[in-house]
Scaffold this motif. Structure first.
Motif, PDB file in Angstrom:
ATOM      1  N   TRP A 152      -7.055  -5.681  11.780  1.00 50.59           N
ATOM      2  CA  TRP A 152      -6.146  -5.446  12.902  1.00 50.59           C
ATOM      3  C   TRP A 152      -5.137  -4.363  12.536  1.00 50.59           C
ATOM      4  CZ3 TRP A 152      -0.842  -5.820  13.031  1.00 50.59           C
ATOM      5  CH2 TRP A 152      -0.244  -5.663  14.295  1.00 50.59           C
ATOM      6  N   GLY A 153      -4.606  -4.435  11.310  1.00 55.10           N
ATOM      7  CA  GLY A 153      -3.655  -3.433  10.861  1.00 55.10           C
ATOM      8  C   GLY A 153      -4.227  -2.031  10.909  1.00 55.10           C
ATOM      9  N   LYS A 154      -5.497  -1.914  10.575  1.00 57.03           N
ATOM     10  CA  LYS A 154      -6.154  -0.611  10.626  1.00 57.03           C
ATOM     11  C   LYS A 154      -6.173  -0.057  12.052  1.00 57.03           C
ATOM     12  CE  LYS A 154      -9.443  -0.928   6.749  1.00 57.03           C
ATOM     13  NZ  LYS A 154     -10.899  -0.966   6.420  1.00 57.03           N
ATOM     14  N   THR A 155      -6.429  -0.946  13.006  1.00 58.20           N
ATOM     15  CA  THR A 155      -6.566  -0.484  14.393  1.00 58.20           C
ATOM     16  C   THR A 155      -5.259   0.063  14.953  1.00 58.20           C
ATOM     17  OG1 THR A 155      -6.064  -2.661  15.376  1.00 58.20           O
ATOM     18  CG2 THR A 155      -8.373  -2.197  14.806  1.00 58.20           C
ATOM     19  N   VAL A 156      -4.115  -0.427  14.456  1.00 55.98           N
ATOM     20  CA  VAL A 156      -2.832   0.067  14.965  1.00 55.98           C
ATOM     21  C   VAL A 156      -2.236   1.134  14.040  1.00 55.98           C
ATOM     22  CG1 VAL A 156      -2.330  -2.076  16.179  1.00 55.98           C
ATOM     23  CG2 VAL A 156      -1.487  -1.762  13.843  1.00 55.98           C
ATOM     24  N   GLY A 157      -2.942   1.451  12.961  1.00 51.68           N
ATOM     25  CA  GLY A 157      -2.440   2.457  12.027  1.00 51.68           C
ATOM     26  C   GLY A 157      -1.303   1.970  11.163  1.00 51.68           C
ATOM     27  N   ALA A 158      -1.236   0.647  10.935  1.00 47.93           N
ATOM     28  CA  ALA A 158      -0.152   0.070  10.138  1.00 47.93           C
ATOM     29  C   ALA A 158      -0.259   0.484   8.679  1.00 47.93           C
ATOM     30  CB  ALA A 158      -0.195  -1.459  10.238  1.00 47.93           C
ATOM     31  N   LYS A 159       0.852   0.377   7.972  1.00 49.13           N
ATOM     32  CA  LYS A 159       0.849   0.591   6.526  1.00 49.13           C
ATOM     33  C   LYS A 159       0.315  -0.680   5.883  1.00 49.13           C
ATOM     34  CE  LYS A 159       4.914   3.493   7.206  1.00 49.13           C
ATOM     35  NZ  LYS A 159       4.849   3.353   8.690  1.00 49.13           N
ATOM     36  N   LEU A 160      -0.700  -0.555   5.049  1.00 43.55           N
ATOM     37  CA  LEU A 160      -1.430  -1.702   4.523  1.00 43.55           C
ATOM     38  C   LEU A 160      -1.106  -1.957   3.050  1.00 43.55           C
ATOM     39  CD1 LEU A 160      -4.904  -0.822   6.090  1.00 43.55           C
ATOM     40  CD2 LEU A 160      -3.237  -2.459   6.965  1.00 43.55           C
ATOM     41  N   PHE A 161      -0.852  -3.236   2.731  1.00 39.33           N
ATOM     42  CA  PHE A 161      -0.558  -3.656   1.353  1.00 39.33           C
ATOM     43  C   PHE A 161      -1.433  -4.865   1.024  1.00 39.33           C
ATOM     44  CE2 PHE A 161       3.137  -1.578   3.032  1.00 39.33           C
ATOM     45  CZ  PHE A 161       3.619  -0.799   1.987  1.00 39.33           C
ATOM     46  N   PRO A 162      -2.311  -4.744   0.023  1.00 41.35           N
ATOM     47  CA  PRO A 162      -3.207  -5.863  -0.289  1.00 41.35           C
ATOM     48  C   PRO A 162      -2.495  -6.999  -1.006  1.00 41.35           C
ATOM     49  CG  PRO A 162      -3.527  -4.079  -1.857  1.00 41.35           C
ATOM     50  CD  PRO A 162      -2.567  -3.564  -0.817  1.00 41.35           C
ATOM     51  N   MET A 163      -2.935  -8.225  -0.738  1.00 44.56           N
ATOM     52  CA  MET A 163      -2.462  -9.385  -1.474  1.00 44.56           C
ATOM     53  C   MET A 163      -3.653 -10.065  -2.123  1.00 44.56           C
ATOM     54  SD  MET A 163      -1.394 -11.976   1.657  1.00 44.56           S
ATOM     55  CE  MET A 163      -0.670 -13.189   0.557  1.00 44.56           C
ATOM     56  N   SER A 164      -3.380 -10.835  -3.164  1.00 46.38           N
ATOM     57  CA  SER A 164      -4.447 -11.452  -3.941  1.00 46.38           C
ATOM     58  C   SER A 164      -5.081 -12.620  -3.197  1.00 46.38           C
ATOM     59  CB  SER A 164      -3.895 -11.942  -5.284  1.00 46.38           C
ATOM     60  OG  SER A 164      -4.862 -12.705  -5.972  1.00 46.38           O
ATOM     61  N   GLN A 165      -6.399 -12.671  -3.243  1.00 43.63           N
ATOM     62  CA  GLN A 165      -7.129 -13.810  -2.693  1.00 43.63           C
ATOM     63  C   GLN A 165      -7.052 -14.998  -3.636  1.00 43.63           C
ATOM     64  OE1 GLN A 165      -9.113 -14.236   0.309  1.00 43.63           O
ATOM     65  NE2 GLN A 165      -8.966 -16.322  -0.461  1.00 43.63           N
ATOM     66  N   ALA A 166      -6.878 -14.730  -4.944  1.00 47.47           N
ATOM     67  CA  ALA A 166      -6.965 -15.779  -5.953  1.00 47.47           C
ATOM     68  C   ALA A 166      -5.709 -16.636  -6.060  1.00 47.47           C
ATOM     69  CB  ALA A 166      -7.280 -15.159  -7.317  1.00 47.47           C
ATOM     70  N   ILE A 167      -4.571 -16.114  -5.612  1.00 44.18           N
ATOM     71  CA  ILE A 167      -3.299 -16.821  -5.783  1.00 44.18           C
ATOM     72  C   ILE A 167      -2.813 -17.349  -4.434  1.00 44.18           C
ATOM     73  CG2 ILE A 167      -0.916 -16.630  -6.591  1.00 44.18           C
ATOM     74  CD1 ILE A 167      -1.801 -14.234  -8.276  1.00 44.18           C
ATOM     75  N   SER A 168      -2.376 -18.610  -4.414  1.00 42.50           N
ATOM     76  CA  SER A 168      -1.846 -19.188  -3.186  1.00 42.50           C
ATOM     77  C   SER A 168      -0.705 -18.319  -2.648  1.00 42.50           C
ATOM     78  CB  SER A 168      -1.321 -20.603  -3.451  1.00 42.50           C
ATOM     79  OG  SER A 168      -2.354 -21.444  -3.896  1.00 42.50           O
ATOM     80  N   GLY A 169      -0.681 -18.112  -1.343  1.00 40.50           N
ATOM     81  CA  GLY A 169       0.305 -17.230  -0.743  1.00 40.50           C
ATOM     82  C   GLY A 169       1.732 -17.612  -1.058  1.00 40.50           C
ATOM     83  N   ARG A 170       2.013 -18.927  -1.147  1.00 41.76           N
ATOM     84  CA  ARG A 170       3.392 -19.366  -1.395  1.00 41.76           C
ATOM     85  C   ARG A 170       3.870 -19.006  -2.794  1.00 41.76           C
ATOM     86  NH1 ARG A 170       0.037 -23.575  -1.048  1.00 41.76           N
ATOM     87  NH2 ARG A 170      -0.197 -25.070  -2.758  1.00 41.76           N
ATOM     88  N   PHE A 171       2.935 -18.690  -3.692  1.00 41.21           N
ATOM     89  CA  PHE A 171       3.317 -18.300  -5.053  1.00 41.21           C
ATOM     90  C   PHE A 171       3.307 -16.780  -5.245  1.00 41.21           C
ATOM     91  CE2 PHE A 171       1.762 -22.697  -5.790  1.00 41.21           C
ATOM     92  CZ  PHE A 171       2.907 -23.217  -6.351  1.00 41.21           C
ATOM     93  N   GLN A 172       3.094 -16.028  -4.168  1.00 43.03           N
ATOM     94  CA  GLN A 172       3.075 -14.571  -4.274  1.00 43.03           C
ATOM     95  C   GLN A 172       4.428 -13.970  -3.870  1.00 43.03           C
ATOM     96  OE1 GLN A 172      -0.493 -12.364  -3.233  1.00 43.03           O
ATOM     97  NE2 GLN A 172      -1.609 -14.271  -2.853  1.00 43.03           N
ATOM     98  N   VAL A 173       5.489 -14.605  -4.342  1.00 47.25           N
ATOM     99  CA  VAL A 173       6.833 -14.121  -4.032  1.00 47.25           C
ATOM    100  C   VAL A 173       7.087 -12.759  -4.671  1.00 47.25           C
ATOM    101  CG1 VAL A 173       9.298 -14.568  -4.386  1.00 47.25           C
ATOM    102  CG2 VAL A 173       7.771 -16.433  -3.702  1.00 47.25           C
ATOM    103  N   PHE A 174       6.608 -12.583  -5.900  1.00 46.17           N
ATOM    104  CA  PHE A 174       6.846 -11.325  -6.614  1.00 46.17           C
ATOM    105  C   PHE A 174       5.678 -10.371  -6.371  1.00 46.17           C
ATOM    106  CE2 PHE A 174       9.508 -14.476  -8.527  1.00 46.17           C
ATOM    107  CZ  PHE A 174      10.717 -13.814  -8.655  1.00 46.17           C
ATOM    108  N   SER A 175       5.589  -9.920  -5.140  1.00 51.03           N
ATOM    109  CA  SER A 175       4.486  -9.064  -4.705  1.00 51.03           C
ATOM    110  C   SER A 175       4.985  -8.215  -3.547  1.00 51.03           C
ATOM    111  CB  SER A 175       3.299  -9.926  -4.256  1.00 51.03           C
ATOM    112  OG  SER A 175       3.621 -10.607  -3.054  1.00 51.03           O
ATOM    113  N   ALA A 176       4.050  -7.566  -2.880  1.00 52.09           N
ATOM    114  CA  ALA A 176       4.414  -6.736  -1.725  1.00 52.09           C
ATOM    115  C   ALA A 176       5.087  -7.546  -0.628  1.00 52.09           C
ATOM    116  CB  ALA A 176       3.172  -6.051  -1.168  1.00 52.09           C
ATOM    117  N   ILE A 177       4.815  -8.840  -0.570  1.00 49.42           N
ATOM    118  CA  ILE A 177       5.400  -9.692   0.467  1.00 49.42           C
ATOM    119  C   ILE A 177       6.917  -9.575   0.463  1.00 49.42           C
ATOM    120  CG2 ILE A 177       5.752 -12.080   1.201  1.00 49.42           C
ATOM    121  CD1 ILE A 177       2.945 -12.684   0.126  1.00 49.42           C
TER     122      ILE A 177
END
Length: 266
Positions: free
Chosen positions: A60-85
């Motif tokens: 979806w981000g691609k379709t609107v031309g958004a700036k894209l930042f990948p997040m890890s599939q391996a780590i639970s989202g709630r523990f990805q505080v020290f990331s692009a989030i």
């Protein structure tokens, strides 16, 4: 929010975070913001997508031309505080991201954290299975809510866990303070305040802590230094890192996998 800004919405930035790519609330919000009513509000200039590459949200981000930042599939989202989030959001409002990440290194706090975890686990074994996160400053409400969510989602499984409750001081003293002081003795309280918290609120907090001492109720008081934005940002990084590590260690001691959430993955 949209009604409170100018008609061209130029002050707004949209940060879309979705690990699975199909979280219902995220999808519905995006449908609303991209509906005919707000046509053109969300665009490539003001939209940032943080997600796992190639999932629905990423595409979806691609379709609107958004700036894209990948997040890890391996780590639970709630523990990805020290990331692009966090980095993207803090950067957009001019907060020093490096200070937050440096705080997460916990250079001075790690050893004491081990003792804190051991104490909390012993209390859990003694029947103290409820955590009260009591923020004596309205500005800390969302931090207490984050603290509660990571506790509930990480530890609440296999018919075990710690039940979190968020309270705001001094307001909630009038509604549920009676329960905390003289109800079932199964609660561990974390009082949260800032170094520049209102003096009246701090005076009340001091009295509450004395009442806890008199009743021999377990608690800890954490005061974050708000002397400057950079100092507070650093302290928030340390606090959030310590609570994530504490949660993971408690999960291990309780025989629980703190990283999954099978109850909400239907």
């Amino acid at each position: 929010l949209l009604k409170s800004v100018s008609s061209d919405y130029r002050e707004l930035a949209f940060v879309v975070v979705c690990k699975s790519g199909k979280t219902f609330e995220t999808i519905k919000n995006l449908e609303y913001l991209t509906s005919e009513k707000f046509k053109g509000v969300v665009n490539g200039e003001n939209t940032y997508v943080i997600s796992v590459e190639d999932n629905h949200t990423w595409e979806w981000g691609k379709t609107v031309g958004a700036k894209l930042f990948p997040m890890s599939q391996a780590i639970s989202g709630r523990f990805q505080v020290f990331s692009a989030i966090t980095a993207v959001s803090l950067g957009l409002i001019g907060i020093n991201v490096e200070e937050f990440f440096d705080g997460g290194l916990m250079q001075e706090a790690f050893l004491s954290l081990q003792a804190d975890v051991a104490r909390r686990f012993q209390l859990y074994k003694d029947g103290i299975d409820t955590d009260v996160y009591f923020a004596f400053d309205d500005r800390l409400k969302s931090l207490a809510e984050w603290y509660a969510s990571i506790t509930a989602e990480s530890l609440g499984k296999a018919s075990r866990g710690i039940t979190p409750i968020v309270s705001i001081g001094s307001r909630d003293l009038h509604s549920i303070g009676q329960l905390y002081l003289q109800g079932k003795r199964n609660k561990f309280t974390t009082f949260l305040s800032l170094s520049d918290t209102d003096e009246d609120n701090l005076y009340i907090l001091k009295a509450v802590k004395k009442a806890y001492d008199d009743a021999e109720l377990p608690y800890v008081h954490i005061e974050l230094n708000a002397e400057s934005v950079d100092i507070l940002t650093n302290e928030l990084g340390e606090f959030m890192q310590s609570k994530m590590i504490e949660t993971v260690l408690l999960g291990g001691l309780m025989g629980i996998n703190p990283y999954d959430q099978p109850g909400v993955e239907l």
